[in-house]
Design a protein around this motif. Structure first.
Motif, PDB file in Angstrom:
ATOM      1  N   VAL A  51       1.263  13.064 -13.239  1.00  0.00           N
ATOM      2  CA  VAL A  51       1.278  13.224 -14.692  1.00  0.00           C
ATOM      3  C   VAL A  51       2.721  13.315 -15.166  1.00  0.00           C
ATOM      4  N   ASP A  52       3.017  12.633 -16.262  1.00  0.00           N
ATOM      5  CA  ASP A  52       4.323  12.789 -16.901  1.00  0.00           C
ATOM      6  C   ASP A  52       4.237  13.978 -17.858  1.00  0.00           C
ATOM      7  N   GLU A  53       5.221  14.875 -17.793  1.00  0.00           N
ATOM      8  CA  GLU A  53       5.126  16.097 -18.607  1.00  0.00           C
ATOM      9  C   GLU A  53       5.062  15.812 -20.099  1.00  0.00           C
ATOM     10  N   SER A  54       5.495  14.638 -20.517  1.00  0.00           N
ATOM     11  CA  SER A  54       5.480  14.297 -21.943  1.00  0.00           C
ATOM     12  C   SER A  54       4.064  14.131 -22.489  1.00  0.00           C
ATOM     13  N   VAL A  55       3.072  13.921 -21.603  1.00  0.00           N
ATOM     14  CA  VAL A  55       1.693  13.752 -22.081  1.00  0.00           C
ATOM     15  C   VAL A  55       0.963  15.092 -22.190  1.00  0.00           C
ATOM     16  N   ILE A  56       1.611  16.171 -21.786  1.00  0.00           N
ATOM     17  CA  ILE A  56       1.007  17.498 -21.925  1.00  0.00           C
ATOM     18  C   ILE A  56       1.253  17.970 -23.350  1.00  0.00           C
ATOM     19  N   LYS A  57       0.223  17.987 -24.148  1.00  0.00           N
ATOM     20  CA  LYS A  57       0.364  18.315 -25.570  1.00  0.00           C
ATOM     21  C   LYS A  57      -0.096  19.728 -25.902  1.00  0.00           C
ATOM     22  N   LYS A  58      -0.697  20.427 -24.944  1.00  0.00           N
ATOM     23  CA  LYS A  58      -1.199  21.778 -25.200  1.00  0.00           C
ATOM     24  C   LYS A  58      -0.774  22.692 -24.058  1.00  0.00           C
ATOM     25  N   VAL A  59      -0.135  23.781 -24.417  1.00  0.00           N
ATOM     26  CA  VAL A  59       0.327  24.768 -23.442  1.00  0.00           C
ATOM     27  C   VAL A  59      -0.205  26.131 -23.858  1.00  0.00           C
ATOM     28  N   PHE A  60      -0.815  26.845 -22.917  1.00  0.00           N
ATOM     29  CA  PHE A  60      -1.408  28.147 -23.182  1.00  0.00           C
ATOM     30  C   PHE A  60      -0.664  29.198 -22.357  1.00  0.00           C
ATOM     31  N   VAL A  61      -0.205  30.260 -23.020  1.00  0.00           N
ATOM     32  CA  VAL A  61       0.445  31.354 -22.288  1.00  0.00           C
ATOM     33  C   VAL A  61      -0.348  32.630 -22.515  1.00  0.00           C
ATOM     34  N   THR A  62      -0.641  33.338 -21.420  1.00  0.00           N
ATOM     35  CA  THR A  62      -1.460  34.543 -21.528  1.00  0.00           C
ATOM     36  C   THR A  62      -0.716  35.653 -22.254  1.00  0.00           C
ATOM     37  N   HIS A  63       0.602  35.756 -22.024  1.00  0.00           N
ATOM     38  CA  HIS A  63       1.441  36.728 -22.718  1.00  0.00           C
ATOM     39  C   HIS A  63       2.889  36.303 -22.539  1.00  0.00           C
ATOM     40  N   ILE A  64       3.810  36.994 -23.194  1.00  0.00           N
ATOM     41  CA  ILE A  64       5.171  36.463 -23.275  1.00  0.00           C
ATOM     42  C   ILE A  64       6.133  37.094 -22.275  1.00  0.00           C
ATOM     43  N   HIS A  65       5.658  37.768 -21.241  1.00  0.00           N
ATOM     44  CA  HIS A  65       6.566  38.199 -20.184  1.00  0.00           C
ATOM     45  C   HIS A  65       7.177  36.961 -19.523  1.00  0.00           C
TER      46      HIS A  65
END
Length: 295
Positions: A51-65
């Motif tokens: 996968v090319d990282e440019s096609v990742i359009k959604k990123v989910f982070v559980t918390h901001i640590h």
């Protein structure tokens, strides 16, 4: 749906921090980004998955640590939307305060450990409410408010699997030692237990831990982890009431956790790895801070 476990080799060590690449219906999402210091490792792992990282359009982070979301801003700056807890959004948009606080803790080691945390454009940061859903191809990713480790914490649900961030703890190499993620400043054992109970009631088939990897004995894991939360709180609270100093608390906490790991069949090498993943000194401080607030 396919889930790829991406090992970020934090500190050059395998199996400490994971990011997850989720693929469904021709769309791609990332759950957790890890720190800025492992960004290039993450990018290489994504490409190795085809996968090319440019096609990742959604990123989910559980918390901001920083070990969970430090690289989120980089993905936003190349066009991905970052999904997070409402109380986390402002820190992703302007991480100045977060970075400053971390630098006070880590000092000269800050950059080597965590690297850079870039600001995310405000228009690409979306705060999700509890049980809000985001479509990804043929599936939905559901946010669950799960405080206890941090007040700004989400677990992410896809069908019968859960990405619990830090609210289900750290468990390395599928050992039987569960390390309670309790770093300051927001450890709250009451909220923590409620969050674990919520996960337990859902009957998930698998957990994908950020620290580290897929867990299939979900019922045992969550039951044992619930006990560990109450155990460490009771232990530190008793010491605090008896006048144990902060320094002695750290020493006792490390000794007690080492003994718990040995009883669970962990060898010394794996124990040292567990310490890298979830420092006992920081957890001791986190639990003690809650005890101080209780007074």
């Amino acid at each position: 749906m396919r889930i790829h476990t991406l090992d970020l080799h934090f500190l050059g060590i395998p199996g400490l921090i994971a990011s997850y690449l989720v693929e469904s219906g021709g769309e791609y999402a990332l759950i957790e980004t890890g720190p800025g210091s492992t960004l290039e490792t993450l990018r290489s792992a994504i490409r190795a998955a085809g996968v090319d990282e440019s096609v990742i359009k959604k990123v989910f982070v559980t918390h901001i640590h920083l070990d969970h979301a430090g690289a989120a801003g980089w993905f936003a700056q190349i066009g991905a939307t970052i999904y997070c807890h409402p109380n986390a959004a402002r820190h992703l948009i302007d991480p100045t305060k977060l970075i400053g606080s971390a630098r006070m803790v880590y000092g000269d080691q800050m950059d080597a450990l965590w690297g850079k945390m870039l600001p995310a454009p405000a228009g690409l940061v979306i705060a999700l409410q509890d049980e809000e859903r985001v479509k990804l191809g043929e599936v939905e990713i559901i946010a669950w408010n799960t405080p206890g480790h941090a007040r700004h914490h989400h677990a992410f649900i896809i069908g019968d699997v859960c990405f619990p961030g830090d609210v289900a703890g750290a468990r390395l190499e599928n050992s039987r030692y569960l390390s309670v993620t309790a770093a300051p400043p927001q450890f709250d054992p009451v909220a923590y237990v409620h969050s674990v109970d919520r996960l337990t009631a859902a009957g998930f088939q698998s957990l994908y831990l950020t620290h580290f990897g897929r867990v299939d004995d979900v019922e045992w894991h969550l039951s044992a982890y619930r006990k560990r939360i109450t155990e460490i709180h009771a232990r530190v609270a008793a010491d605090f009431r008896s006048g144990v100093s902060a320094e002695e608390n750290r020493t006792r906490y490390a000794t007690d956790e080492h003994e718990a790991a040995m009883r669970a069949g962990v060898d010394e090498a794996l124990w040292q790895k567990c310490e890298r993943a979830n420092l006992t000194s920081m957890c001791a401080d986190g639990v003690r801070l809650f005890c101080e607030k209780e007074q």
